[in-house]
Write a protein that holds these residues in place. Sequence first.
Motif, PDB file in Angstrom:
ATOM      1  N   GLY A   1       0.769  -1.266   0.317  1.00 31.75           N
ATOM      2  CA  GLY A   1       0.055   0.068  -0.274  1.00 31.75           C
ATOM      3  C   GLY A   1       1.088   1.636   0.116  1.00 31.75           C
ATOM      4  O   GLY A   1       0.492   2.713  -1.235  1.00 31.75           O
ATOM      5  N   TRP A   2       1.880   1.345   1.483  1.00 30.53           N
ATOM      6  CA  TRP A   2       2.957   2.463   0.477  1.00 30.53           C
ATOM      7  C   TRP A   2       3.487   3.133   0.180  1.00 30.53           C
ATOM      8  O   TRP A   2       3.599   4.172  -0.262  1.00 30.53           O
ATOM      9  CB  TRP A   2       3.418   2.012   2.171  1.00 30.53           C
ATOM     10  N   THR A   3       3.954   1.724  -0.651  1.00 23.27           N
ATOM     11  CA  THR A   3       5.020   1.450  -2.222  1.00 23.27           C
ATOM     12  C   THR A   3       4.051   2.191  -2.911  1.00 23.27           C
ATOM     13  O   THR A   3       4.263   3.411  -3.990  1.00 23.27           O
ATOM     14  CB  THR A   3       5.680   0.413  -2.395  1.00 23.27           C
ATOM     15  N   ALA A   4       2.785   2.213  -3.353  1.00 28.01           N
ATOM     16  CA  ALA A   4       1.751   2.334  -4.298  1.00 28.01           C
ATOM     17  C   ALA A   4       1.975   4.111  -4.171  1.00 28.01           C
ATOM     18  O   ALA A   4       1.255   4.849  -5.233  1.00 28.01           O
ATOM     19  CB  ALA A   4       0.977   1.630  -4.486  1.00 28.01           C
ATOM     20  N   ILE A   5       1.223   4.187  -2.881  1.00 25.55           N
ATOM     21  CA  ILE A   5       0.585   5.612  -2.696  1.00 25.55           C
ATOM     22  C   ILE A   5       1.657   6.936  -2.600  1.00 25.55           C
ATOM     23  O   ILE A   5       1.712   7.751  -3.428  1.00 25.55           O
ATOM     24  CB  ILE A   5       0.398   6.034  -0.844  1.00 25.55           C
ATOM     25  N   ILE A   6       3.499   5.777  -2.378  1.00 21.05           N
ATOM     26  CA  ILE A   6       4.508   7.238  -2.959  1.00 21.05           C
ATOM     27  C   ILE A   6       5.024   7.663  -4.513  1.00 21.05           C
ATOM     28  O   ILE A   6       5.098   8.549  -4.557  1.00 21.05           O
ATOM     29  CB  ILE A   6       5.930   6.385  -1.964  1.00 21.05           C
ATOM     30  N   ILE A   7       4.678   5.983  -4.728  1.00 24.46           N
ATOM     31  CA  ILE A   7       4.973   6.217  -6.377  1.00 24.46           C
ATOM     32  C   ILE A   7       4.277   6.913  -6.842  1.00 24.46           C
ATOM     33  O   ILE A   7       4.127   8.139  -7.697  1.00 24.46           O
ATOM     34  CB  ILE A   7       5.397   4.672  -6.561  1.00 24.46           C
ATOM     35  N   GLY A   8       2.351   7.173  -6.876  1.00 23.37           N
ATOM     36  CA  GLY A   8       1.179   7.612  -7.152  1.00 23.37           C
ATOM     37  C   GLY A   8       1.680   9.379  -7.533  1.00 23.37           C
ATOM     38  O   GLY A   8       1.402  10.159  -7.977  1.00 23.37           O
ATOM     39  N   THR A   9       2.105   9.754  -5.920  1.00 27.36           N
ATOM     40  CA  THR A   9       1.956  10.555  -5.444  1.00 27.36           C
ATOM     41  C   THR A   9       3.059  11.908  -6.082  1.00 27.36           C
ATOM     42  O   THR A   9       3.128  13.059  -6.483  1.00 27.36           O
ATOM     43  CB  THR A   9       1.863  11.130  -3.925  1.00 27.36           C
ATOM     44  N   GLY A  10       4.139  10.735  -5.788  1.00 30.95           N
ATOM     45  CA  GLY A  10       5.389  11.211  -6.814  1.00 30.95           C
ATOM     46  C   GLY A  10       5.376  12.083  -8.167  1.00 30.95           C
ATOM     47  O   GLY A  10       5.755  13.280  -8.444  1.00 30.95           O
ATOM     48  N   PHE A  11       4.359  11.091  -8.695  1.00 35.82           N
ATOM     49  CA  PHE A  11       4.696  11.556  -9.955  1.00 35.82           C
ATOM     50  C   PHE A  11       3.190  12.349 -10.820  1.00 35.82           C
ATOM     51  O   PHE A  11       3.771  13.076 -11.727  1.00 35.82           O
ATOM     52  CB  PHE A  11       3.855  10.013 -10.673  1.00 35.82           C
ATOM     53  N   MET A  12       2.642  12.648  -9.734  1.00 42.48           N
ATOM     54  CA  MET A  12       1.400  13.658 -10.064  1.00 42.48           C
ATOM     55  C   MET A  12       1.911  15.411  -9.474  1.00 42.48           C
ATOM     56  O   MET A  12       1.521  16.275 -10.138  1.00 42.48           O
ATOM     57  CB  MET A  12       0.160  13.665  -8.718  1.00 42.48           C
ATOM     58  N   ALA A  13       3.564  14.971  -8.423  1.00 47.29           N
ATOM     59  CA  ALA A  13       4.009  16.260  -8.706  1.00 47.29           C
ATOM     60  C   ALA A  13       4.711  16.746  -9.978  1.00 47.29           C
ATOM     61  O   ALA A  13       4.718  18.281 -10.365  1.00 47.29           O
ATOM     62  CB  ALA A  13       4.785  16.235  -7.427  1.00 47.29           C
ATOM     63  N   SER A  14       5.306  16.356 -10.878  1.00 48.00           N
ATOM     64  CA  SER A  14       5.699  16.089 -12.191  1.00 48.00           C
ATOM     65  C   SER A  14       4.722  17.001 -13.161  1.00 48.00           C
ATOM     66  O   SER A  14       4.656  17.749 -13.516  1.00 48.00           O
ATOM     67  CB  SER A  14       6.171  15.333 -12.724  1.00 48.00           C
ATOM     68  N   THR A  15       3.611  16.062 -13.265  1.00 51.09           N
ATOM     69  CA  THR A  15       2.139  16.406 -13.875  1.00 51.09           C
ATOM     70  C   THR A  15       2.160  18.214 -13.599  1.00 51.09           C
ATOM     71  O   THR A  15       0.844  19.028 -14.311  1.00 51.09           O
ATOM     72  CB  THR A  15       0.673  15.761 -13.582  1.00 51.09           C
ATOM     73  N   ALA A  16       1.320  18.377 -12.323  1.00 51.03           N
ATOM     74  CA  ALA A  16       1.590  19.998 -11.594  1.00 51.03           C
ATOM     75  C   ALA A  16       2.379  20.924 -11.928  1.00 51.03           C
ATOM     76  O   ALA A  16       1.855  21.843 -12.845  1.00 51.03           O
ATOM     77  CB  ALA A  16       1.620  19.941  -9.737  1.00 51.03           C
ATOM     78  N   LEU A  17       3.435  20.155 -12.207  1.00 54.94           N
ATOM     79  CA  LEU A  17       4.375  21.265 -12.800  1.00 54.94           C
ATOM     80  C   LEU A  17       4.147  21.528 -14.419  1.00 54.94           C
ATOM     81  O   LEU A  17       4.468  23.272 -14.805  1.00 54.94           O
ATOM     82  CB  LEU A  17       6.209  20.638 -12.400  1.00 54.94           C
ATOM     83  N   ALA A  18       3.944  20.218 -14.671  1.00 53.40           N
ATOM     84  CA  ALA A  18       4.157  20.474 -16.617  1.00 53.40           C
ATOM     85  C   ALA A  18       2.864  21.504 -16.838  1.00 53.40           C
ATOM     86  O   ALA A  18       2.579  21.937 -17.732  1.00 53.40           O
ATOM     87  CB  ALA A  18       3.818  18.833 -16.697  1.00 53.40           C
ATOM     88  N   MET A  19       2.131  21.459 -15.904  1.00 52.02           N
ATOM     89  CA  MET A  19       0.253  22.321 -16.195  1.00 52.02           C
ATOM     90  C   MET A  19       0.532  23.787 -15.880  1.00 52.02           C
ATOM     91  O   MET A  19       0.169  24.647 -16.052  1.00 52.02           O
ATOM     92  CB  MET A  19      -0.534  21.915 -14.872  1.00 52.02           C
ATOM     93  N   VAL A  20       1.377  24.053 -15.118  1.00 51.55           N
ATOM     94  CA  VAL A  20       1.866  25.519 -14.724  1.00 51.55           C
ATOM     95  C   VAL A  20       2.858  26.149 -15.485  1.00 51.55           C
ATOM     96  O   VAL A  20       2.827  26.790 -15.664  1.00 51.55           O
ATOM     97  CB  VAL A  20       2.075  25.689 -13.458  1.00 51.55           C
TER      98      VAL A  20
END
Length: 461
Positions: free
Chosen positions: A323-342
């Motif tokens: 569970g925690w492995t997946a949560i960390i990987i998923g959340t980390g990726f979304m940080a990069s997509t947020a940067l791309a949108m900005v």
Amino acid sequence: MQPETDTAASWRTEIAATLKLSWPLVLANLLQMLIYAVDVIFIARLGEVPLAAASLAVSLFGLVLWSLSSLTGAVAPVIAAELGERAPALRPIRRATRMALWLGIIVGIGGMGICLLLGPISRATGQQDSIIGLSTDYNALLIWSMVPMILASVLRNFVAALGRPFFATAITAGGIVVNSIANYAFIFGNLGAPELGLRGAAIATILTTLATLAAYIVAIRLNRDLNRYHIFGRWWAPDWQRFRDIVRIGTPIALTVAAEAGIFGAAAFLMGKFGASQLAAHTLALQVAALAFQVPFGIGQAATIRVGFFYGARDSEGMKRAGWTAIIIGTGFMASTALAMVMAPELLLSIYVDPDAAKNAVLVSFAVRYLMIAAAFQLFDGLQAVAAGALRGLQDTRVPMWIAIFSYWIPGFGVALALGFATPLAGMGVWFGLAIGLTVAAILLIWRWGLREKLALTQRQ
């Protein structure tokens, strides 16, 4: 030092296993979104009004489809738990998959009926008459893809849970080719096909869905490891206990998805009150955000299978790591997509429209504003998606359902209504409401995952 070394090795092993399982699912999800993107790209060439009309139809159709696919998708944690307890579990998995297919046909027919309510809903929400006429005409054909889409989703869960997620990737890639050719042919009258405009896009969807379902059937029959389950044999024989298990686990998942997809669908109807330009801009911005969401969504699917496997094996440490492995990987990726949108919103929008074209100036202006808000809620969107997937692996679906319903429809939709119609923010206010709903859901779901031991969620019933 040995216990620490063993622990570190276990975490590394889990990271590798999660990435191995999730990347084909993520890629398949992204390719599936590209199928939808192909529709948007072709329909956008017809103009603002056809794009807005298709958006309304897809808002309802997508809500129903994703909810019902999530209901039958409960077969994934059931298969994973059976594998964790007594692999290869041929008979239990065969029967569970068969009942999921039964359920898919039953609920798919009901879903078609629900989608036929598009006209009354559009009129009740005050949509423009020109948009209503086009959307209901498009919807009348689109609904025929409902049942085969749900059945294909069941087979996708089957191959993924059994460790063959790359089949989903390859088949979805093939679907893009079929969809592109069919849209090119039937929308504009190329390759000897009639010119059908928006209707042609619906026909393209039907053809793509049927091709996808056929591809899954062929792939399963030709693969020795999958075919040994004989899921298409004795398809008429019921197993009512497993049917009830899938309904019991899947119904809260379906309602959870309906709560989230429902607020985005409702947002489309709210945006329609502000005019075709804002509705079309909403559609494009949401396509970009949804494209990014497919990564944590795929990781969440992997989390369901990985956590479900350890749940069946009654290994609480394994559940924790998965569970925690997946949560960390998923959340980390979304940080990069947020940067791309900005940093590059217009570049992202150029996937669908020409941002430099004068006719798209108003549409792009609105879409860029909405992407700024989407960037703000990317982390929370990824967090709630993966946390929900991990909880599904524990077959914990009822309380997460209530969390979703509350989060999206009380603070989320409440803020959308208040800021959208009681302030000058209009469409921006609606998007602020979406952000609030996702944020509250993420906080509550991660809190529940953290309390899984105290709540006895790791104890298999």
